[in-house]
Write an enzyme that holds these catalytic residues in place. Sequence first.
Site, PDB file in Angstrom:
ATOM      1  CB  SER A  93       7.198  -0.270  -5.007  1.00  0.00           C
ATOM      2  OG  SER A  93       7.850   0.554  -4.075  1.00  0.00           O
ATOM      3  NE  ARG A 133      -2.573   3.943  -0.976  1.00  0.00           N
ATOM      4  CZ  ARG A 133      -2.246   5.193  -1.285  1.00  0.00           C
ATOM      5  NH1 ARG A 133      -1.093   5.472  -1.854  1.00  0.00           N
ATOM      6  NH2 ARG A 133      -3.068   6.188  -0.997  1.00  0.00           N
ATOM      7  CB  THR A 187       2.093   9.628  -8.346  1.00  0.00           C
ATOM      8  OG1 THR A 187       1.959   8.287  -7.848  1.00  0.00           O
ATOM      9  CG2 THR A 187       3.416  10.199  -7.869  1.00  0.00           C
ATOM     10  CB  CYS A 196      -8.804  -7.508   7.145  1.00  0.00           C
ATOM     11  SG  CYS A 196      -7.108  -7.242   7.731  1.00  0.00           S
ATOM     12  CB  CYS A 217      -2.418  -3.644  11.215  1.00  0.00           C
ATOM     13  SG  CYS A 217      -3.176  -2.205  10.446  1.00  0.00           S
ATOM     14  CB  CYS A 245      -4.906  -1.259   3.895  1.00  0.00           C
ATOM     15  SG  CYS A 245      -6.208  -2.254   4.678  1.00  0.00           S
ATOM     16  CB  CYS A 295     -10.899  -2.341   9.537  1.00  0.00           C
ATOM     17  SG  CYS A 295      -9.448  -1.477  10.175  1.00  0.00           S
TER      18      CYS A 295
END
Length: 548
Positions: A53, A301, A337, A491, A516, A519, A522
């Site tokens: 968010s 992300r 968005t 990561c 995890c 995102c 990797c």
Amino acid sequence: MTDIEREEMEFDAVVVGGGPAGLSAAIRLRQLMPDATICLIEKGSEIGAHIVSGAVIEPRALQELLPDWKERGAPLRTQVTEEHVLFLTEKRAIDIPFIDKLMPAMNNHGNYVVSLGEVCRWLGAQAEEMGIEIYPGFSGADLFIENGRVCGIVTGDMGVTREGEPGPNFAPGMILRARQTILAEGVRGSLSKRAMVQYNLRKGIDPQTYGLGIKEVWEIPAENHRPGLVQHSFGWPLDDHTYGGAWLYHFGENLVSYGFVTGLDYRNTWLSPFNETQRVKMHPAFAKHFEGGRRVAYGARALSEGGFQSIPRLSFPGGVLTGDSAGFLNMPKIKGTHTAMKSGMLAAEAVAEALQSDGPDEATSYTRRFKSSWLFKELHEARNVRPAFAKWGMKLGALYAGIDSLIFRGRAPWTLHFKHADNETLKPADETRHIEYPKPDGKLTFDLSSSVFLSGTNHEEDQPVHLKLRDPSLWTAVNWGEYRSPESRYCPAGVYEAVPDDKEKEMRLQINAQNCVHCKTCDIKDPAQNIDWCTPEGGGGPNYPVGM
């Protein structure tokens, strides 16, 4: 377990992904076809659970989708009131003047700072009121293909043990048959990746380039809160060859969204996007905003930064790609968005036409609709900005971006291109500068473990590891031998660790899959493309606070 008998459900359309693109596609399709059967699945435990968010939204697409959004109570409450773009040196911050003239894409007049998770939850409620079936906690494990055509998806099995065998609570996934399948999984979605390979959707286009966005939400004292303040920065601490920058937004009830994006085409194998995110908070231009506050959320992300040149073919037999699955982010605006929502609406219009037609079952009008929309115009005008940074570095790239905006206004008679995928840009460890990062103080800067805790990440421990090495021997030869385990630094959740193997007298890779945060970095950055991010059980992964 391919011989498992699976229950089937049939729909006119199945949407995979409960983000802005998927929800907008479902709503628009229902508006066009009130009697259509529409199902939307979301791998998060609820709509919004996997949405990090704190975002600035341009309401243009929302206005088109639901013109009465204000009357419906859409959670767009904090309008942008003040904006700054800063160039950082280690100690100073230079406020770029006349930013609306120099970089009009950064002008946020009329935009809103929101909890994107809350917006998605609200969109989900609108969709359910319209009769759309929404199933959170269900992952899309595979495409269901018959006679060369996508005929729906297979949801993930539940209760599979770590060894890959049915456990005591085993429940097989279902086949959700669909006349049209809308893939809106976000960046590097597993089904989207398969569709691109299956139908050669990336033929003739530039490789996609990505960024890793790491985000924190802070609660600060009311007297320090400046609702509607938007601040972006570039420059320090990154070198001139590394794309990236920070943002800071004041919104909601005494909340601040802070984050940092690192372009995943970076070269230095010792770089840690997480640690870069932490040390920017120590800069005077940022530290003052956190005084007296506490960190309440953390997430990460990947972002599709390639834009116009990297958008694949949008339709395939039986389905379409939309949102970040296709790469519709407008990077110069630092917004995705409104573009995701518009792409979802265009996809739905093309799908509706295909469903109502007696002709070919591929929604081929999607590309035509995109090319005649404001979305195409917006992305086309922005097309040269991000590749300019990749080609010439941050300072010259910023200069070109200003020239492109002021003189050419996005209509330059040329198009710059991306020449390399992000996994091809790393230099070996002995050719790059080692970076010493300051230790976290536990007040302003933090370590990985306490950060991942705030993401609410959880996976059932007795399930197959969803991060797979295609060839384990490659890690020792390439990742460790040449690059000294870059995955242990890129990561943002501490999933990968290089640890001593006492038996073999060498290093080995330890995968902490339970950490995890989905995102996908990797899957993108691994130099040998040896790590395959597979879909875990539905309902797992992060559980971001939806109202923040």
